[in-house]
Design a protein around this motif. Structure first.
Motif, PDB file in Angstrom:
ATOM      1  N   VAL A 115       4.125 -26.082 -20.228  1.00 10.07           N
ATOM      2  CA  VAL A 115       3.875 -25.968 -21.669  1.00 10.07           C
ATOM      3  C   VAL A 115       5.173 -26.187 -22.451  1.00 10.07           C
ATOM      4  CG1 VAL A 115       3.189 -24.361 -23.493  1.00 10.07           C
ATOM      5  CG2 VAL A 115       1.780 -24.606 -21.474  1.00 10.07           C
ATOM      6  N   CYS A 116       6.272 -25.666 -21.949  1.00 12.27           N
ATOM      7  CA  CYS A 116       7.572 -25.929 -22.597  1.00 12.27           C
ATOM      8  C   CYS A 116       7.902 -27.422 -22.547  1.00 12.27           C
ATOM      9  CB  CYS A 116       8.677 -25.116 -21.933  1.00 12.27           C
ATOM     10  SG  CYS A 116       8.622 -23.356 -22.306  1.00 12.27           S
ATOM     11  N   SER A 117       7.616 -28.059 -21.421  1.00 10.20           N
ATOM     12  CA  SER A 117       7.838 -29.507 -21.300  1.00 10.20           C
ATOM     13  C   SER A 117       6.977 -30.273 -22.303  1.00 10.20           C
ATOM     14  CB  SER A 117       7.501 -29.982 -19.882  1.00 10.20           C
ATOM     15  OG  SER A 117       8.323 -29.358 -18.949  1.00 10.20           O
ATOM     16  N   HIS A 118       5.746 -29.829 -22.469  1.00  6.35           N
ATOM     17  CA  HIS A 118       4.850 -30.448 -23.449  1.00  6.35           C
ATOM     18  C   HIS A 118       5.419 -30.291 -24.859  1.00  6.35           C
ATOM     19  CE1 HIS A 118       1.387 -30.357 -26.267  1.00  6.35           C
ATOM     20  NE2 HIS A 118       0.995 -31.390 -25.548  1.00  6.35           N
ATOM     21  N   ALA A 119       5.930 -29.118 -25.170  1.00 12.31           N
ATOM     22  CA  ALA A 119       6.494 -28.870 -26.506  1.00 12.31           C
ATOM     23  C   ALA A 119       7.713 -29.761 -26.758  1.00 12.31           C
ATOM     24  CB  ALA A 119       6.855 -27.398 -26.644  1.00 12.31           C
ATOM     25  N   VAL A 120       8.575 -29.884 -25.774  1.00 16.83           N
ATOM     26  CA  VAL A 120       9.760 -30.735 -25.919  1.00 16.83           C
ATOM     27  C   VAL A 120       9.339 -32.192 -26.097  1.00 16.83           C
ATOM     28  CG1 VAL A 120      11.787 -31.644 -24.691  1.00 16.83           C
ATOM     29  CG2 VAL A 120      11.333 -29.180 -24.715  1.00 16.83           C
ATOM     30  N   THR A 121       8.363 -32.628 -25.314  1.00  9.70           N
ATOM     31  CA  THR A 121       7.871 -34.001 -25.434  1.00  9.70           C
ATOM     32  C   THR A 121       7.203 -34.217 -26.796  1.00  9.70           C
ATOM     33  OG1 THR A 121       7.523 -34.018 -23.043  1.00  9.70           O
ATOM     34  CG2 THR A 121       6.515 -35.794 -24.291  1.00  9.70           C
ATOM     35  N   PRO A 127       0.053 -35.012 -44.162  1.00  9.70           N
ATOM     36  CA  PRO A 127      -0.192 -33.580 -43.951  1.00  9.70           C
ATOM     37  C   PRO A 127      -1.343 -33.284 -42.996  1.00  9.70           C
ATOM     38  CG  PRO A 127       0.279 -33.973 -46.253  1.00  9.70           C
ATOM     39  CD  PRO A 127       0.185 -35.324 -45.592  1.00  9.70           C
ATOM     40  N   VAL A 128      -2.425 -34.059 -43.057  1.00  9.62           N
ATOM     41  CA  VAL A 128      -3.552 -33.796 -42.157  1.00  9.62           C
ATOM     42  C   VAL A 128      -3.120 -34.019 -40.706  1.00  9.62           C
ATOM     43  CG1 VAL A 128      -4.602 -36.108 -42.305  1.00  9.62           C
ATOM     44  CG2 VAL A 128      -6.022 -34.113 -41.768  1.00  9.62           C
ATOM     45  N   GLU A 129      -2.311 -35.030 -40.459  1.00 11.63           N
ATOM     46  CA  GLU A 129      -1.824 -35.274 -39.096  1.00 11.63           C
ATOM     47  C   GLU A 129      -0.865 -34.169 -38.664  1.00 11.63           C
ATOM     48  OE1 GLU A 129       0.289 -38.661 -36.295  1.00 11.63           O
ATOM     49  OE2 GLU A 129      -0.187 -39.178 -38.371  1.00 11.63           O
ATOM     50  N   GLN A 130      -0.044 -33.684 -39.587  1.00  8.80           N
ATOM     51  CA  GLN A 130       0.848 -32.570 -39.270  1.00  8.80           C
ATOM     52  C   GLN A 130       0.040 -31.333 -38.883  1.00  8.80           C
ATOM     53  OE1 GLN A 130       3.625 -31.988 -42.478  1.00  8.80           O
ATOM     54  NE2 GLN A 130       4.259 -34.125 -42.455  1.00  8.80           N
ATOM     55  N   HIS A 131      -1.058 -31.118 -39.583  1.00  7.46           N
ATOM     56  CA  HIS A 131      -1.915 -29.966 -39.267  1.00  7.46           C
ATOM     57  C   HIS A 131      -2.553 -30.128 -37.878  1.00  7.46           C
ATOM     58  CE1 HIS A 131      -4.414 -26.501 -39.867  1.00  7.46           C
ATOM     59  NE2 HIS A 131      -5.487 -27.221 -39.605  1.00  7.46           N
ATOM     60  N   VAL A 132      -3.044 -31.330 -37.593  1.00  7.20           N
ATOM     61  CA  VAL A 132      -3.614 -31.592 -36.273  1.00  7.20           C
ATOM     62  C   VAL A 132      -2.556 -31.355 -35.194  1.00  7.20           C
ATOM     63  CG1 VAL A 132      -4.533 -33.420 -34.766  1.00  7.20           C
ATOM     64  CG2 VAL A 132      -5.425 -33.141 -37.091  1.00  7.20           C
ATOM     65  N   HIS A 133      -1.319 -31.811 -35.453  1.00 10.36           N
ATOM     66  CA  HIS A 133      -0.232 -31.586 -34.494  1.00 10.36           C
ATOM     67  C   HIS A 133       0.029 -30.095 -34.305  1.00 10.36           C
ATOM     68  CE1 HIS A 133       1.720 -35.837 -34.946  1.00 10.36           C
ATOM     69  NE2 HIS A 133       0.536 -35.870 -34.378  1.00 10.36           N
ATOM     70  N   SER A 134      -0.086 -29.320 -35.361  1.00 20.64           N
ATOM     71  CA  SER A 134       0.100 -27.868 -35.240  1.00 20.64           C
ATOM     72  C   SER A 134      -0.904 -27.273 -34.256  1.00 20.64           C
ATOM     73  CB  SER A 134      -0.070 -27.186 -36.599  1.00 20.64           C
ATOM     74  OG  SER A 134       0.920 -27.615 -37.485  1.00 20.64           O
ATOM     75  N   ILE A 135      -2.140 -27.724 -34.360  1.00 18.85           N
ATOM     76  CA  ILE A 135      -3.174 -27.231 -33.452  1.00 18.85           C
ATOM     77  C   ILE A 135      -2.882 -27.692 -32.020  1.00 18.85           C
ATOM     78  CG2 ILE A 135      -5.642 -27.403 -32.874  1.00 18.85           C
ATOM     79  CD1 ILE A 135      -6.050 -27.666 -35.994  1.00 18.85           C
ATOM     80  N   LEU A 136      -2.491 -28.957 -31.872  1.00 18.51           N
ATOM     81  CA  LEU A 136      -2.168 -29.478 -30.542  1.00 18.51           C
ATOM     82  C   LEU A 136      -0.943 -28.779 -29.945  1.00 18.51           C
ATOM     83  CD1 LEU A 136      -2.747 -33.291 -31.171  1.00 18.51           C
ATOM     84  CD2 LEU A 136      -4.233 -31.707 -29.917  1.00 18.51           C
ATOM     85  N   ASP A 137      -0.027 -28.341 -30.795  1.00 22.52           N
ATOM     86  CA  ASP A 137       1.162 -27.630 -30.317  1.00 22.52           C
ATOM     87  C   ASP A 137       0.838 -26.216 -29.847  1.00 22.52           C
ATOM     88  OD1 ASP A 137       2.803 -29.791 -30.842  1.00 22.52           O
ATOM     89  OD2 ASP A 137       3.459 -29.043 -32.794  1.00 22.52           O
ATOM     90  N   ILE A 138      -0.052 -25.537 -30.539  1.00 25.66           N
ATOM     91  CA  ILE A 138      -0.327 -24.134 -30.225  1.00 25.66           C
ATOM     92  C   ILE A 138      -1.367 -23.973 -29.110  1.00 25.66           C
ATOM     93  CG2 ILE A 138      -2.143 -23.677 -31.927  1.00 25.66           C
ATOM     94  CD1 ILE A 138       0.768 -21.333 -31.105  1.00 25.66           C
ATOM     95  N   ALA A 139      -2.269 -24.921 -28.953  1.00 21.45           N
ATOM     96  CA  ALA A 139      -3.353 -24.787 -27.969  1.00 21.45           C
ATOM     97  C   ALA A 139      -2.860 -24.524 -26.544  1.00 21.45           C
ATOM     98  CB  ALA A 139      -4.254 -26.020 -28.015  1.00 21.45           C
ATOM     99  N   PRO A 140      -1.839 -25.242 -26.045  1.00 23.25           N
ATOM    100  CA  PRO A 140      -1.382 -24.936 -24.682  1.00 23.25           C
ATOM    101  C   PRO A 140      -0.827 -23.515 -24.537  1.00 23.25           C
ATOM    102  CG  PRO A 140      -0.578 -27.088 -25.365  1.00 23.25           C
ATOM    103  CD  PRO A 140      -1.172 -26.430 -26.576  1.00 23.25           C
ATOM    104  N   TRP A 141      -0.184 -22.999 -25.575  1.00 23.42           N
ATOM    105  CA  TRP A 141       0.335 -21.621 -25.533  1.00 23.42           C
ATOM    106  C   TRP A 141      -0.815 -20.622 -25.466  1.00 23.42           C
ATOM    107  CZ3 TRP A 141       5.198 -21.094 -24.285  1.00 23.42           C
ATOM    108  CH2 TRP A 141       6.087 -22.120 -24.573  1.00 23.42           C
ATOM    109  N   ALA A 147      -3.743 -21.243 -24.176  1.00 22.37           N
ATOM    110  CA  ALA A 147      -4.306 -21.365 -22.826  1.00 22.37           C
ATOM    111  C   ALA A 147      -3.478 -20.583 -21.811  1.00 22.37           C
ATOM    112  CB  ALA A 147      -4.385 -22.838 -22.430  1.00 22.37           C
ATOM    113  N   VAL A 148      -2.162 -20.665 -21.906  1.00 20.42           N
ATOM    114  CA  VAL A 148      -1.308 -19.900 -20.988  1.00 20.42           C
ATOM    115  C   VAL A 148      -1.508 -18.401 -21.221  1.00 20.42           C
ATOM    116  CG1 VAL A 148       1.089 -19.322 -20.424  1.00 20.42           C
ATOM    117  CG2 VAL A 148       0.394 -21.698 -20.584  1.00 20.42           C
ATOM    118  N   GLY A 149      -1.674 -18.009 -22.462  1.00 25.11           N
ATOM    119  CA  GLY A 149      -1.967 -16.604 -22.760  1.00 25.11           C
ATOM    120  C   GLY A 149      -3.261 -16.157 -22.109  1.00 25.11           C
ATOM    121  N   ALA A 150      -4.253 -17.042 -22.078  1.00 27.51           N
ATOM    122  CA  ALA A 150      -5.523 -16.714 -21.435  1.00 27.51           C
ATOM    123  C   ALA A 150      -5.340 -16.547 -19.931  1.00 27.51           C
ATOM    124  CB  ALA A 150      -6.564 -17.795 -21.730  1.00 27.51           C
ATOM    125  N   VAL A 151      -4.511 -17.391 -19.317  1.00 31.17           N
ATOM    126  CA  VAL A 151      -4.232 -17.244 -17.887  1.00 31.17           C
ATOM    127  C   VAL A 151      -3.574 -15.890 -17.639  1.00 31.17           C
ATOM    128  CG1 VAL A 151      -2.815 -18.104 -15.963  1.00 31.17           C
ATOM    129  CG2 VAL A 151      -4.108 -19.709 -17.396  1.00 31.17           C
TER     130      VAL A 151
END
Length: 147
Positions: free
Chosen positions: A54-60, A76-90, A92-96
Motif C-alpha cells: 500500500v505504501c508502494s502504491h501511494a508512492v507510485t 477537481p472531479v479527478e482530484q476527488h476520484v484520486h482521493s478515493i483511490l488513494d484511501i481505498a487501499p488503506w 482494505a488493509v485496516g479491514a485485514v
C-alpha cells in the motif's frame, strides 16, 4: 471513473504512456496485494506485506500525479476520484487488521486460500472496472505515440 476522466482529458495527447504505465504499475501493486490477501490467512506477516504494498502504491500514485500535472489539467472531479483511490487501499488493509485472529500467531504466512466466491467477488470486478480500462487506455496511448 478515473479512466473515463483520463479519456475526457485526452491523456494520450498529454502525459500519454508515461502516466498510463504508472497506472498499470499501481494496478499490479494492488493486484498482488489482493492475490496475497486471497491466498493467506490474516496475520501480522500478511499485514506487514500489505502495508509495504500500500505504501508502494501511494508512492507510485504521487509519482503518477507528478508526471501528469505538468502536461494536463487535473480537474477537481479527478482530484476527488484520486482521493478515493488513494484511501481505498488503506481501508482494505485496516479491514485485514480488523479480521486478524485474536490468538497469538507466529510471524509466518499461513496459506489458507479464500473460497472461490470470494475470489470471484474480488477479481471479476477488478478485471472489468480496472484492469480492462487500464489496458484500453495504455493501448490508446501506445497507438497515439506510434502516429
Amino acid at each position: 471513473m478515473d479512466f473515463v476522466l483520463h479519456r475526457a482529458s485526452s491523456i494520450e495527447t498529454t502525459s500519454g504512456l508515461s502516466e498510463s504505465r504508472l497506472h498499470l504499475v499501481q494496478i499490479w501493486i494492488l493486484g498482488l496485494a489482493t492475490i496475497l490477501w486471497l491466498c493467506f490467512r490474516a496475520s501480522p506477516a500478511l499485514l506487514t506485506i500489505l502495508l509495504i504494498l500500500v505504501c508502494s502504491h501511494a508512492v507510485t500514485g504521487y509519482w503518477d500525479t507528478r508526471v501528469a500535472y505538468p502536461t494536463r489539467a487535473i480537474r477537481p472531479v479527478e482530484q476527488h476520484v484520486h482521493s478515493i483511490l488513494d484511501i481505498a487501499p488503506w481501508v482494505a488493509v485496516g479491514a485485514v487488521y480488523w479480521f486478524m485472529p485474536d490468538r497469538h500467531m507466529g510471524a509466518a504466512l499461513t496459506f489458507e486460500p479464500a473460497p472461490l466466491a470470494m475470489w470471484l467477488f474480488a477479481i471479476v470486478p477488478a478485471l472489468l472496472l480496472t484492469v480492462f480500462p487500464a489496458l484500453v487506455e495504455f493501448r490508446r496511448c501506445l497507438s497515439f505515440r506510434a502516429l
